[in-house]
Design a protein around this motif. Structure first.
Motif, PDB file in Angstrom:
ATOM      1  N   SER A 224       0.856  -1.251   0.079  1.00 38.09           N
ATOM      2  CA  SER A 224      -0.236  -0.038   0.205  1.00 38.09           C
ATOM      3  C   SER A 224       0.934   1.245   0.011  1.00 38.09           C
ATOM      4  CB  SER A 224      -0.841  -0.083   1.340  1.00 38.09           C
ATOM      5  OG  SER A 224      -0.003  -0.045   2.544  1.00 38.09           O
ATOM      6  N   GLU A 225       0.293   2.429  -0.116  1.00 38.64           N
ATOM      7  CA  GLU A 225       1.076   3.680  -0.094  1.00 38.64           C
ATOM      8  C   GLU A 225       1.463   4.131   1.341  1.00 38.64           C
ATOM      9  OE1 GLU A 225      -0.265   6.993  -2.402  1.00 38.64           O
ATOM     10  OE2 GLU A 225      -1.127   5.754  -3.849  1.00 38.64           O
ATOM     11  N   PHE A 226       2.815   4.524   1.706  1.00 39.20           N
ATOM     12  CA  PHE A 226       2.999   5.235   2.696  1.00 39.20           C
ATOM     13  C   PHE A 226       3.263   6.755   2.618  1.00 39.20           C
ATOM     14  CE2 PHE A 226       4.326   0.647   2.823  1.00 39.20           C
ATOM     15  CZ  PHE A 226       4.087   0.268   4.098  1.00 39.20           C
ATOM     16  N   PRO A 227       2.866   7.494   3.645  1.00 41.85           N
ATOM     17  CA  PRO A 227       2.969   8.742   3.333  1.00 41.85           C
ATOM     18  C   PRO A 227       4.596   9.194   3.715  1.00 41.85           C
ATOM     19  CG  PRO A 227       1.781   8.380   5.308  1.00 41.85           C
ATOM     20  CD  PRO A 227       1.691   6.996   4.665  1.00 41.85           C
ATOM     21  N   MET A 228       5.173  10.002   2.821  1.00 44.14           N
ATOM     22  CA  MET A 228       6.394  10.593   3.366  1.00 44.14           C
ATOM     23  C   MET A 228       6.593  11.950   3.849  1.00 44.14           C
ATOM     24  SD  MET A 228       9.668  10.536   0.718  1.00 44.14           S
ATOM     25  CE  MET A 228      10.470   8.806   0.952  1.00 44.14           C
ATOM     26  N   ALA A 229       7.159  11.919   4.978  1.00 40.04           N
ATOM     27  CA  ALA A 229       7.391  13.443   5.442  1.00 40.04           C
ATOM     28  C   ALA A 229       8.448  14.297   4.705  1.00 40.04           C
ATOM     29  CB  ALA A 229       7.933  13.225   6.877  1.00 40.04           C
ATOM     30  N   GLN A 230       8.366  15.445   4.742  1.00 42.92           N
ATOM     31  CA  GLN A 230       9.199  16.395   3.904  1.00 42.92           C
ATOM     32  C   GLN A 230      10.350  16.722   5.100  1.00 42.92           C
ATOM     33  OE1 GLN A 230       7.497  19.916   2.188  1.00 42.92           O
ATOM     34  NE2 GLN A 230       8.922  19.924   0.611  1.00 42.92           N
ATOM     35  N   LYS A 231      11.089  15.757   5.318  1.00 44.88           N
ATOM     36  CA  LYS A 231      11.937  16.093   6.535  1.00 44.88           C
ATOM     37  C   LYS A 231      13.384  15.213   5.957  1.00 44.88           C
ATOM     38  CE  LYS A 231       9.059  15.739  10.347  1.00 44.88           C
ATOM     39  NZ  LYS A 231       8.675  15.058  11.752  1.00 44.88           N
TER      40      LYS A 231
END
Length: 359
Positions: A224-231
Protein backbone atom coordinates in the motif's frame (compact mmCIF):
# COMPACT_ATOMS: atom_id res chain seq x y z
CA UNK A 1 1.87 -42.22 33.81
CA UNK A 2 2.24 -45.98 34.10
CA UNK A 3 0.06 -46.48 31.02
CA UNK A 4 1.64 -44.96 27.89
CA UNK A 5 -0.63 -44.31 24.95
CA UNK A 6 0.02 -42.87 21.51
CA UNK A 7 -2.97 -40.61 20.96
CA UNK A 8 -2.29 -40.37 17.22
CA UNK A 9 -2.92 -44.09 16.89
CA UNK A 10 -6.21 -43.74 18.79
CA UNK A 11 -7.58 -40.82 16.78
CA UNK A 12 -8.79 -40.58 13.22
CA UNK A 13 -6.61 -38.88 10.64
CA UNK A 14 -8.54 -35.59 10.49
CA UNK A 15 -8.50 -35.11 14.26
CA UNK A 16 -4.77 -35.83 14.45
CA UNK A 17 -4.16 -33.34 11.65
CA UNK A 18 -6.22 -30.67 13.39
CA UNK A 19 -4.26 -31.11 16.62
CA UNK A 20 -0.81 -30.95 15.02
CA UNK A 21 -1.75 -28.02 12.80
CA UNK A 22 -2.11 -25.94 15.97
CA UNK A 23 1.69 -25.99 16.17
CA UNK A 24 2.79 -22.63 14.80
CA UNK A 25 6.56 -22.95 15.14
CA UNK A 26 8.62 -25.10 12.75
CA UNK A 27 10.80 -26.29 15.62
CA UNK A 28 7.71 -27.70 17.36
CA UNK A 29 6.81 -29.70 14.27
CA UNK A 30 10.36 -31.06 14.10
CA UNK A 31 10.09 -32.10 17.74
CA UNK A 32 6.73 -33.73 17.06
CA UNK A 33 8.33 -35.72 14.27
CA UNK A 34 11.03 -36.84 16.72
CA UNK A 35 8.67 -38.43 19.26
CA UNK A 36 8.49 -41.80 17.52
CA UNK A 37 8.68 -43.36 14.11
CA UNK A 38 4.91 -43.30 13.69
CA UNK A 39 4.79 -39.57 14.55
CA UNK A 40 7.68 -38.89 12.21
CA UNK A 41 5.95 -40.73 9.36
CA UNK A 42 2.70 -38.86 10.04
CA UNK A 43 4.40 -35.43 9.99
CA UNK A 44 6.30 -36.19 6.78
CA UNK A 45 3.54 -38.02 4.92
CA UNK A 46 1.06 -35.19 5.48
CA UNK A 47 3.55 -32.43 4.62
CA UNK A 48 2.92 -30.56 7.88
CA UNK A 49 6.11 -28.49 7.66
CA UNK A 50 5.25 -27.52 4.10
CA UNK A 51 1.71 -26.53 5.06
CA UNK A 52 2.98 -24.42 7.97
CA UNK A 53 5.58 -22.69 5.79
CA UNK A 54 3.05 -21.88 3.06
CA UNK A 55 0.54 -20.53 5.55
CA UNK A 56 3.20 -18.26 7.04
CA UNK A 57 4.51 -17.06 3.67
CA UNK A 58 1.89 -17.44 0.89
CA UNK A 59 4.34 -16.29 -1.82
CA UNK A 60 6.00 -19.70 -1.47
CA UNK A 61 2.92 -21.27 -3.04
CA UNK A 62 4.74 -20.61 -6.33
CA UNK A 63 7.32 -23.30 -5.53
CA UNK A 64 7.08 -25.91 -8.28
CA UNK A 65 9.46 -28.43 -6.71
CA UNK A 66 12.35 -28.74 -4.28
CA UNK A 67 15.74 -30.05 -5.35
CA UNK A 68 19.05 -30.63 -3.59
CA UNK A 69 21.83 -30.01 -6.13
CA UNK A 70 24.44 -31.47 -3.80
CA UNK A 71 22.55 -34.75 -3.45
CA UNK A 72 23.92 -37.39 -5.81
CA UNK A 73 22.09 -40.41 -4.45
CA UNK A 74 19.51 -41.75 -6.86
CA UNK A 75 18.18 -44.86 -5.19
CA UNK A 76 14.94 -44.63 -7.11
CA UNK A 77 16.60 -45.78 -10.29
CA UNK A 78 17.88 -48.87 -8.47
CA UNK A 79 14.70 -49.75 -6.62
CA UNK A 80 12.21 -48.74 -9.29
CA UNK A 81 9.44 -48.24 -6.73
CA UNK A 82 7.08 -45.30 -7.18
CA UNK A 83 6.20 -45.37 -3.46
CA UNK A 84 9.88 -45.04 -2.60
CA UNK A 85 10.28 -42.09 -4.96
CA UNK A 86 7.23 -40.43 -3.44
CA UNK A 87 8.50 -40.99 0.10
CA UNK A 88 11.94 -39.57 -0.76
CA UNK A 89 10.26 -36.49 -2.23
CA UNK A 90 8.17 -36.01 0.92
CA UNK A 91 11.26 -36.34 3.12
CA UNK A 92 13.16 -33.83 1.01
CA UNK A 93 10.29 -31.34 1.15
CA UNK A 94 9.89 -31.89 4.89
CA UNK A 95 13.52 -30.99 5.54
CA UNK A 96 13.59 -28.08 3.09
CA UNK A 97 10.35 -26.44 4.25
CA UNK A 98 11.18 -26.90 7.93
CA UNK A 99 14.53 -25.21 7.38
CA UNK A 100 13.01 -22.56 5.12
CA UNK A 101 10.34 -21.62 7.67
CA UNK A 102 12.95 -21.54 10.39
CA UNK A 103 15.28 -19.39 8.32
CA UNK A 104 12.52 -16.92 7.47
CA UNK A 105 11.91 -16.45 11.20
CA UNK A 106 15.35 -16.62 12.72
CA UNK A 107 18.15 -15.82 10.27
CA UNK A 108 19.95 -12.61 11.33
CA UNK A 109 18.69 -9.26 10.03
CA UNK A 110 20.98 -7.68 7.45
CA UNK A 111 21.14 -4.88 4.91
CA UNK A 112 19.62 -6.45 1.80
CA UNK A 113 20.56 -4.14 -1.10
CA UNK A 114 23.32 -5.41 -3.34
CA UNK A 115 23.33 -2.82 -6.14
CA UNK A 116 21.28 -0.30 -8.08
CA UNK A 117 19.71 -1.33 -11.40
CA UNK A 118 17.86 1.70 -12.75
CA UNK A 119 16.05 4.95 -12.10
CA UNK A 120 13.13 6.19 -14.16
CA UNK A 121 15.06 9.41 -14.78
CA UNK A 122 18.29 11.11 -13.66
CA UNK A 123 18.91 14.85 -13.82
CA UNK A 124 22.71 14.96 -14.05
CA UNK A 125 24.32 11.59 -14.77
CA UNK A 126 26.59 10.26 -13.29
CA UNK A 127 26.95 12.99 -10.64
CA UNK A 128 23.39 12.36 -9.41
CA UNK A 129 23.19 8.62 -10.15
CA UNK A 130 20.97 6.20 -8.23
CA UNK A 131 24.17 4.53 -7.00
CA UNK A 132 24.65 7.54 -4.71
CA UNK A 133 21.74 6.23 -2.62
CA UNK A 134 23.57 3.03 -1.65
CA UNK A 135 25.76 4.73 0.95
CA UNK A 136 24.98 7.63 3.33
CA UNK A 137 26.84 10.85 2.59
CA UNK A 138 26.59 14.15 0.78
CA UNK A 139 25.78 12.67 -2.63
CA UNK A 140 22.26 11.94 -3.87
CA UNK A 141 20.04 10.84 -6.73
CA UNK A 142 17.91 13.47 -8.47
CA UNK A 143 15.08 12.96 -10.90
CA UNK A 144 14.60 15.13 -13.95
CA UNK A 145 12.43 18.17 -13.40
CA UNK A 146 8.72 18.05 -14.29
CA UNK A 147 6.11 20.75 -14.67
CA UNK A 148 3.43 18.49 -13.17
CA UNK A 149 3.74 17.42 -9.55
CA UNK A 150 1.83 14.18 -10.21
CA UNK A 151 4.59 12.60 -12.36
CA UNK A 152 6.04 9.64 -10.37
CA UNK A 153 9.57 8.25 -10.28
CA UNK A 154 10.85 4.71 -9.67
CA UNK A 155 14.12 3.33 -8.29
CA UNK A 156 15.00 -0.34 -8.87
CA UNK A 157 17.52 -2.30 -6.80
CA UNK A 158 19.05 -5.78 -6.84
CA UNK A 159 18.89 -7.52 -3.47
CA UNK A 160 21.70 -9.59 -1.97
CA UNK A 161 19.87 -12.91 -2.40
CA UNK A 162 17.31 -14.53 -4.66
CA UNK A 163 15.22 -15.22 -1.56
CA UNK A 164 14.94 -12.50 1.08
CA UNK A 165 12.40 -11.92 3.81
CA UNK A 166 11.87 -8.14 3.68
CA UNK A 167 10.52 -6.36 6.74
CA UNK A 168 11.21 -2.65 6.21
CA UNK A 169 12.58 -0.05 3.81
CA UNK A 170 14.22 3.19 4.96
CA UNK A 171 14.47 6.25 2.72
CA UNK A 172 16.14 9.60 3.34
CA UNK A 173 15.01 12.50 1.11
CA UNK A 174 17.73 14.92 0.08
CA UNK A 175 17.92 18.43 1.50
CA UNK A 176 19.62 20.96 -0.80
CA UNK A 177 21.52 23.13 1.66
CA UNK A 178 23.20 24.88 -1.28
CA UNK A 179 19.85 26.31 -2.44
CA UNK A 180 17.99 29.23 -0.89
CA UNK A 181 15.81 28.06 1.98
CA UNK A 182 17.45 24.59 2.03
CA UNK A 183 14.47 22.83 0.36
CA UNK A 184 13.82 19.11 0.88
CA UNK A 185 12.94 17.22 -2.31
CA UNK A 186 10.82 14.41 -0.89
CA UNK A 187 7.91 12.60 -2.48
CA UNK A 188 4.41 12.85 -1.06
CA UNK A 189 4.19 9.06 -0.63
CA UNK A 190 5.98 5.83 -1.52
CA UNK A 191 5.00 2.32 -2.55
CA UNK A 192 7.12 -0.82 -2.83
CA UNK A 193 7.12 -3.72 -5.26
CA UNK A 194 9.02 -7.00 -5.05
CA UNK A 195 9.60 -9.45 -7.88
CA UNK A 196 11.99 -11.11 -10.27
CA UNK A 197 13.49 -10.49 -13.74
CA UNK A 198 11.75 -11.88 -16.79
CA UNK A 199 15.17 -13.01 -18.05
CA UNK A 200 18.23 -14.11 -16.01
CA UNK A 201 20.50 -11.27 -14.92
CA UNK A 202 24.28 -11.33 -14.63
CA UNK A 203 25.73 -11.17 -11.15
CA UNK A 204 27.84 -8.22 -12.25
CA UNK A 205 25.47 -5.38 -13.04
CA UNK A 206 26.27 -2.67 -15.56
CA UNK A 207 25.85 1.03 -14.98
CA UNK A 208 22.34 1.98 -13.79
CA UNK A 209 19.95 2.97 -16.56
CA UNK A 210 17.21 5.54 -16.92
CA UNK A 211 14.33 3.12 -17.38
CA UNK A 212 10.97 2.48 -15.73
CA UNK A 213 11.81 -1.27 -15.98
CA UNK A 214 8.22 -2.46 -15.81
CA UNK A 215 8.73 -4.48 -19.00
CA UNK A 216 11.80 -6.26 -17.61
CA UNK A 217 10.41 -7.52 -14.31
CA UNK A 218 7.45 -9.43 -12.97
CA UNK A 219 6.13 -7.94 -9.74
CA UNK A 220 4.71 -10.46 -7.31
CA UNK A 221 4.09 -8.12 -4.37
CA UNK A 222 2.89 -4.52 -4.18
CA UNK A 223 2.51 -2.66 -0.90
CA UNK A 224 0.00 0.00 0.00
CA UNK A 225 1.06 3.65 -0.11
CA UNK A 226 3.05 5.08 2.78
CA UNK A 227 3.04 8.85 3.39
CA UNK A 228 6.49 10.44 3.29
CA UNK A 229 7.38 13.41 5.47
CA UNK A 230 9.24 16.39 4.05
CA UNK A 231 12.13 15.81 6.42
CA UNK A 232 15.80 15.16 5.77
CA UNK A 233 16.12 12.03 7.90
CA UNK A 234 16.07 8.28 7.34
CA UNK A 235 12.34 7.58 7.32
CA UNK A 236 11.19 4.10 8.26
CA UNK A 237 8.52 2.27 6.24
CA UNK A 238 7.72 -1.03 7.91
CA UNK A 239 5.73 -3.54 5.91
CA UNK A 240 2.51 -4.76 7.58
CA UNK A 241 4.02 -8.25 7.69
CA UNK A 242 7.30 -9.81 6.50
CA UNK A 243 7.26 -10.51 2.76
CA UNK A 244 9.29 -13.20 1.00
CA UNK A 245 10.87 -11.68 -2.11
CA UNK A 246 11.51 -14.42 -4.66
CA UNK A 247 13.82 -13.22 -7.39
CA UNK A 248 15.66 -10.48 -5.52
CA UNK A 249 14.30 -7.29 -7.14
CA UNK A 250 12.91 -4.24 -5.28
CA UNK A 251 11.19 -1.27 -6.87
CA UNK A 252 10.53 1.95 -4.94
CA UNK A 253 7.75 4.07 -6.38
CA UNK A 254 8.01 7.74 -5.41
CA UNK A 255 4.52 9.17 -5.87
CA UNK A 256 3.73 12.84 -6.39
CA UNK A 257 6.26 15.64 -6.08
CA UNK A 258 6.26 18.19 -3.29
CA UNK A 259 9.15 20.62 -3.90
CA UNK A 260 9.53 23.00 -6.83
CA UNK A 261 13.05 24.23 -7.64
CA UNK A 262 13.18 28.02 -7.58
CA UNK A 263 15.68 28.46 -10.40
CA UNK A 264 13.62 26.69 -13.10
CA UNK A 265 10.17 26.32 -11.56
CA UNK A 266 10.15 22.53 -12.04
CA UNK A 267 9.26 19.80 -9.52
CA UNK A 268 11.99 17.32 -8.50
CA UNK A 269 12.38 14.28 -6.24
CA UNK A 270 15.80 13.65 -4.69
CA UNK A 271 16.91 10.76 -2.47
CA UNK A 272 20.05 10.71 -0.35
CA UNK A 273 20.01 7.15 0.99
CA UNK A 274 18.02 3.90 0.82
CA UNK A 275 18.20 0.93 3.19
CA UNK A 276 16.38 -2.40 3.00
CA UNK A 277 16.23 -4.56 6.12
CA UNK A 278 15.46 -8.25 6.09
CA UNK A 279 16.74 -11.80 6.25
CA UNK A 280 18.61 -13.02 3.16
CA UNK A 281 18.57 -16.80 2.71
CA UNK A 282 21.32 -16.95 0.09
CA UNK A 283 23.54 -19.28 2.15
CA UNK A 284 20.83 -21.93 2.26
CA UNK A 285 18.54 -21.55 -0.74
CA UNK A 286 18.56 -20.54 -4.37
CA UNK A 287 15.84 -20.27 -6.97
CA UNK A 288 15.43 -21.06 -10.65
CA UNK A 289 12.58 -19.22 -12.30
CA UNK A 290 10.44 -21.26 -14.69
CA UNK A 291 9.65 -18.75 -17.39
CA UNK A 292 6.66 -16.41 -17.33
CA UNK A 293 4.55 -18.80 -15.25
CA UNK A 294 5.83 -17.28 -12.01
CA UNK A 295 6.65 -20.76 -10.71
CA UNK A 296 10.16 -21.51 -9.51
CA UNK A 297 12.38 -24.37 -8.40
CA UNK A 298 13.58 -24.11 -4.79
CA UNK A 299 17.20 -25.23 -4.51
CA UNK A 300 18.23 -26.36 -1.03
CA UNK A 301 21.92 -25.54 -1.28
CA UNK A 302 22.93 -25.99 2.35
CA UNK A 303 21.53 -26.83 5.75
CA UNK A 304 24.18 -24.95 7.72
CA UNK A 305 22.83 -21.81 9.40
CA UNK A 306 24.70 -18.50 9.38
CA UNK A 307 26.18 -17.43 12.69
CA UNK A 308 23.81 -15.56 14.96
CA UNK A 309 24.67 -12.10 16.25
CA UNK A 310 25.88 -11.90 19.84
CA UNK A 311 22.69 -10.17 20.97
CA UNK A 312 20.37 -12.79 19.39
CA UNK A 313 17.33 -13.59 21.47
CA UNK A 314 16.92 -16.87 23.31
CA UNK A 315 14.10 -17.77 20.92
CA UNK A 316 16.40 -17.43 17.93
CA UNK A 317 19.06 -19.56 19.61
CA UNK A 318 16.58 -22.35 20.33
CA UNK A 319 15.33 -22.22 16.76
CA UNK A 320 18.84 -22.83 15.45
CA UNK A 321 19.72 -25.53 17.97
CA UNK A 322 16.58 -27.41 18.91
CA UNK A 323 17.40 -28.77 22.35
CA UNK A 324 14.84 -30.62 24.43
CA UNK A 325 15.59 -32.56 27.62
CA UNK A 326 19.15 -33.27 26.63
CA UNK A 327 18.11 -34.41 23.15
CA UNK A 328 19.76 -32.49 20.32
CA UNK A 329 17.54 -32.10 17.27
CA UNK A 330 19.87 -30.38 14.84
CA UNK A 331 17.54 -29.52 11.98
CA UNK A 332 19.97 -27.12 10.38
CA UNK A 333 22.89 -29.51 10.53
CA UNK A 334 20.90 -32.18 8.76
CA UNK A 335 20.85 -34.80 11.50
CA UNK A 336 18.51 -35.92 14.24
CA UNK A 337 19.93 -38.02 17.06
CA UNK A 338 17.02 -39.89 18.61
CA UNK A 339 16.67 -42.98 20.74
CA UNK A 340 13.20 -44.41 20.20
CA UNK A 341 11.31 -46.56 22.68
CA UNK A 342 10.56 -49.54 20.50
CA UNK A 343 8.08 -52.30 20.99
CA UNK A 344 8.36 -55.70 19.36
CA UNK A 345 6.78 -54.49 16.12
CA UNK A 346 9.21 -51.59 15.91
CA UNK A 347 12.16 -53.95 16.30
CA UNK A 348 11.12 -55.96 13.27
CA UNK A 349 11.12 -52.88 11.04
CA UNK A 350 14.07 -51.11 12.62
CA UNK A 351 16.72 -52.35 10.23
CA UNK A 352 14.60 -51.49 7.19
CA UNK A 353 14.03 -47.94 8.45
CA UNK A 354 17.61 -47.07 9.47
CA UNK A 355 18.37 -45.22 6.27
CA UNK A 356 15.10 -43.30 6.55
CA UNK A 357 15.81 -41.43 9.78
CA UNK A 358 14.63 -37.82 9.57
CA UNK A 359 16.87 -35.59 7.46
Amino acid sequence: MEICMDFLSCLDHDTSMKILMYLEDPSDLVRAGSVSRSWRDFVIANGLCKQLCLSMFPHLLRVDCVIEPSCVKEKASEVGCSKYVEWETLKREHKAYAFLAQGCLSFPFEECIKDAISASSTDNYPEESIRNTLQPGNRYWSSKGQRKAAVPETLVYKLVADICVITEINIQPFQAYFQYGSPIYSAESVRFRLGHPKCPMDDTLSEPLDDSSDDKFIWTYSSSEFPMAQKSCLQNFKLPEPVVCIGGILQIELLRRVQRQEMDGLFYICVAHVQVKGRPLSSAFGVEMLGPSGKFVLKAKSSTPPSLPEDASCRDVHLHGLVDSGQMVNLLGGEVLIEYDRNSEDDEAADEMDDELPF
